[in-house]
Enzyme design. Structure first.
Site: not given
Ligand code: MIC
Ligand code: SF4
Length: 754
Positions: A95-96, A160, A448, A643, A645
């Site tokens: 999805d990312h 995540d 975010r 996140s 990550r």
């Molecule tokens: C995000 O919302 O920042 C992400 C991308 O979903 C991250 C995970 C990632 O960095 O792959 C998260 O929220 O953990």
């Molecule tokens: Fe995707 Fe993270 Fe955004 Fe949710 S907050 S839609 S998991 S990038």
């Protein structure tokens, strides 16, 4: 089809006995959170009470979820653990990695072309190890999990931070780094410090323009981005029960933004309705048998002060729609104050884009309510001032919304319907003109809004609000527009007032989908080969991190002293860098490039102590590594917020940084650092941060006796020949110290296997 119903039934069968055991050791009425945690102990039945905020406890989560951007590293690590199959039901969701540019079908095809190698890797490795794979376009991980896997009273972890979304269906669902997921998939215990408990009592009922999103926007305003650290948030009260299940998901989802370990709600009718609508009557039947265990005890909710560490009460009947931002999700402004606030702060008033979607707000109800606003504008001849984009949460939501005419309502206003994926929320947005870096405002329903997150432009002021408010603000094209009081004027000069949004919680004709995008794993995957090309720029097999030599670290240099907010986006940026998430060496070239250097106020410009000149953070660190010189990173408060990550921890490890020393850490990042064999330390006295100068050298003088509960001493040797000895705290327990000694937690697993 109900996935893993046997596992769910097994979990429920254990519940009565385990809750009983918990009651005996705790000897008091139980919150829902305690019930779920005590029902998932690795040691099965509780034999002693744990101390909140103190005890490290081993848990046995029921399942694991991973998304494409984090699954690559998680599974590259899992490959090394030497297992045949995952020990608990697990899924991967693509999805990312899908960009939002022109619209779903073209964007999806482009993504398949560009990311083919990674999707093939994920699909085949899932197939091999018994992991369910949700193909690109199937939807956003957390929406797909809510629709298919979440179940009341269950416990899951996911790579995540928004894994917490599943709290909307009464789970304890926790975001972790990939190395934690590896533990659980390898059949080992998963460790967590027993959390503190925040109780949020919701009274009254949402009405008018207010939605579930406003509950969490308000909570974020109250608790701030670090107010939930180390805590699980439990919602209860008549107001909680009146919320839809996906609305509860929205609230739990954004609990990540206050740093909470997770959030949850007790099992109720909204969850029954949602489970049935998503084809899971079997889960309802099983849950109903033990329903009393799937919510907090009545005494707890009657007298919450006695059972929670902190209590917040919110009256939904009085709650106003909120708009949070810019640049941080905890800066809350009620809609009635927005005009004044924006003028005072010089925020651009014109709204240029309205984006609806992300795992937080992409349910059927979200789209339906926002569409009801859009419809009114169309009917009254209003052309929206801003551009509109939506990302449905899953193919099931998209297909159903299309069937019910919801997407058509949006399209009448020229809305771009992007792929069922994260899209702009993770910077996968090819926004026209973003490179000009103009000051501008966008509104979105995501969770975010850190600087540069959506479009890479540091001057984009992004505001978080509900989907229906996004619709209203984008139509009006003005950040100060208050749909409760203001009117809109059409081309003929006729003005009218929007009526409050309405929308079905669940589709009256039921959900429908033709191809949900699921790929089941092979029953026996042993013959499946995983190929990683040695010259691949996207994937790289992992090598062991070096073992600690047992000596104190001395003569370390300062790589960077970071000033202010340092999220994982600052440490390991997403957007264009997402493509290297499976290639540790390549992604390490983004190490800390977004962080502000405290000595010159600039990003990605630090002093190279070997040459005296300034260079980019990754390049300077590579120079230290090549010269065999240790280095440290110093940071401010809530370092690594955001996140899960683990790249933000693996990159400094890979490039040879020894320690990260900060005023305070965000939970997931601190654990990620520990797992990767780094020293994650905090100043005992925050003022010591100021004692660190650019040209200092650092000696850890008692690392050789590293032990739990025993602070470490750091000698800071200044350029003028003087030195300061400062005390650093840590939260390592004995087994975490073993990770450090072995070089990483994974090294330790491998040692145990052999
Ligand atoms: C995000 O919302 O920042 C992400 C991308 O979903 C991250 C995970 C990632 O960095 O792959 C998260 O929220 O953990
Ligand atoms: Fe995707 Fe993270 Fe955004 Fe949710 S907050 S839609 S998991 S990038």
């Amino acid at each position: 089809m109900v996935f893993d119903i046997d596992m769910i039934k097994r979990v429920y069968a254990n519940y009565p006995e385990r809750i009983n055991a918990a009651r005996q050791v705790l000897n008091k009425p139980l919150t829902l959170t305690e019930k779920i945690l005590y029902a998932h102990l690795w040691d099965e039945k509780a034999t002693s009470a744990f101390e909140r905020g103190k005890s490290y406890v081993d848990f046995a989560p029921d399942r694991v979820a991973m998304q494409d951007a984090t699954a690559q590293m998680a599974l590259l690590q899992f490959m090394q653990a030497g297992k045949k199959r995952v020990a608990v039901p697990s899924t991967v969701h693509a999805d990312h990695l899908i960009q939002a540019r022109v619209g779903a079908s073209k964007d999806l095809q482009d993504s398949l072309n560009q990311n083919n190698e990674v999707f093939n890797f994920l699909s085949s490795i899932s197939n091999k190890y018994g992991i369910g794979f949700w193909k690109p376009g199937a939807g956003i991980i957390h929406q797909v999990v809510l629709e298919n896997y979440a179940f009341p009273g269950g416990m899951m972890i996911g790579t995540d931070s928004h894994t917490v979304n599943a709290g909307g269906l009464g789970m304890v669902a926790i975001g972790v780094g990939g190395a934690d997921a590896v533990d659980v998939m390898a059949g080992m215990a998963w460790e967590l410090k027993f959390p503190k408990l925040i109780g949020i009592k919701l009274t009254g009922k949402l009405n008018g323009w207010t939605s579930a999103k406003d509950v969490i926007l308000k909570v974020a305003d109250i608790l701030t981005v670090k107010g939930g650290t180390g805590c699980i948030v439990e919602y209860f009260g008549e107001g909680a029960q009146a919320l839809s299940c996906t609305g509860k998901g929205t609230i739990c989802n954004m609990g990540a933004e206050i740093g909470a370990t997770t959030s949850t709600f007790g099992y109720d009718d909204s969850m029954r309705r949602y489970l049935i609508a998503t084809g899971r009557q079997d889960v309802v039947d099983a849950a109903d048998v033990i329903a009393e265990h799937l919510t907090g005890d009545a005494e707890v909710y009657e007298n919450p002060k006695a059972y929670f560490d902190q209590i917040i009460e919110i009256n939904l009947s009085e709650l106003e729609p909120h708009i949070n931002g810019p640049f941080t999700p905890d800066r809350g402004t009620p809609v009635s104050k927005m005009r004044e606030e924006a003028e005072k702060n010089g925020w651009p008033m014109d709204v240029e884009w309205g984006l609806i979607g992300s795992c937080t707000n992409s349910s059927y109800e979200d789209l339906a309510r926002a569409a009801s606003v859009v419809k009114q504008a169309v009917a009254n001849g209003i052309t929206p001032k801003a551009e509109f984009g939506i990302n449905p949460g899953s193919e099931q939501v998209r297909f159903t919304a299309e069937r019910d005419g919801i997407l058509a309502d949006f399209e009448k206003m020229g809305t771009k319907v992007f792929t069922n994926a994260c899209g702009p929320c993770i910077g996968q947005w090819d926004r026209e003109g973003a490179e000009k870096q103009e000051k501008n405002t966008i509104v979105h329903s995501f969770n975010r809004n850190f600087s540069k997150r959506a479009d890479g432009n540091p001057n984009t002021h992004a505001f978080v609000t509900s989907p229906e408010m996004v619709a209203a603000l984008a139509i009006a094209g003005n950040l100060g527009f208050n749909p409760l009081t203001d009117t809109l004027t059409n081309a003929e000069g006729k003005s009218f007032k929007l009526t409050p949004p309405v929308g079905d919680e669940l589709p009256t004709k039921g959900f429908a989908v033709e191809d949900n995008g699921y790929q089941a794993p092979a029953a026996d995957g042993s013959a499946v080969n995983i190929i990683v090309a040695p010259d691949s720029q996207r994937l790289q097999l992992l090598e062991n991190f070096p073992v600690w030599n047992g000596k104190n670290i001395t003569d370390a240099k300062l790589l960077i002293k970071v000033k202010g907010k340092c999220t994982t986006d600052h440490i390991s940026m997403a957007g264009p860098w997402l493509k290297y998430r499976g290639h540790l060496d390549n992604i390490s070239n983004n190490l800390l490039i977004g962080a502000e250097n405290a000595f010159n106020g600039k990003a990605n410009e630090v002093k190279n102590q070997l040459t005296g000149s300034y260079g980019e953070v990754p390049a300077v660190q590579r120079a230290y590594k090549a010269a065999g010189i240790a280095s440290i990173v110093v940071g401010d408060h809530n370092y690594g917020e955001g996140s899960s990550r683990e790249h933000a921890a693996m990159e400094p490890r890979h490039l040879g940084v020894s320690a990260v020393i900060v005023k305070s850490f965000a939970r997931i990042h601190e654990t990620n650092l520990k797992k990767q064999g780094m020293l994650a330390l905090t100043f005992t006295d925050e003022a010591d941060y100021d004692k660190i100068h650019e040209n200092d050298l650092f000696d850890f003088i008692d690392l050789e006796s590293f032990a739990p509960e025993k602070p470490l001493t750091l000698r800071i040797r200044h350029e003028n020949g003087t030195h300061d000895d400062i005390i650093l705290n840590h939260t390592y327990n004995q087994s975490q110290i073993e990770w450090f000694k072995a070089g990483s937690a994974l090294n330790l697993i491998k040692l145990m296997e052999n």
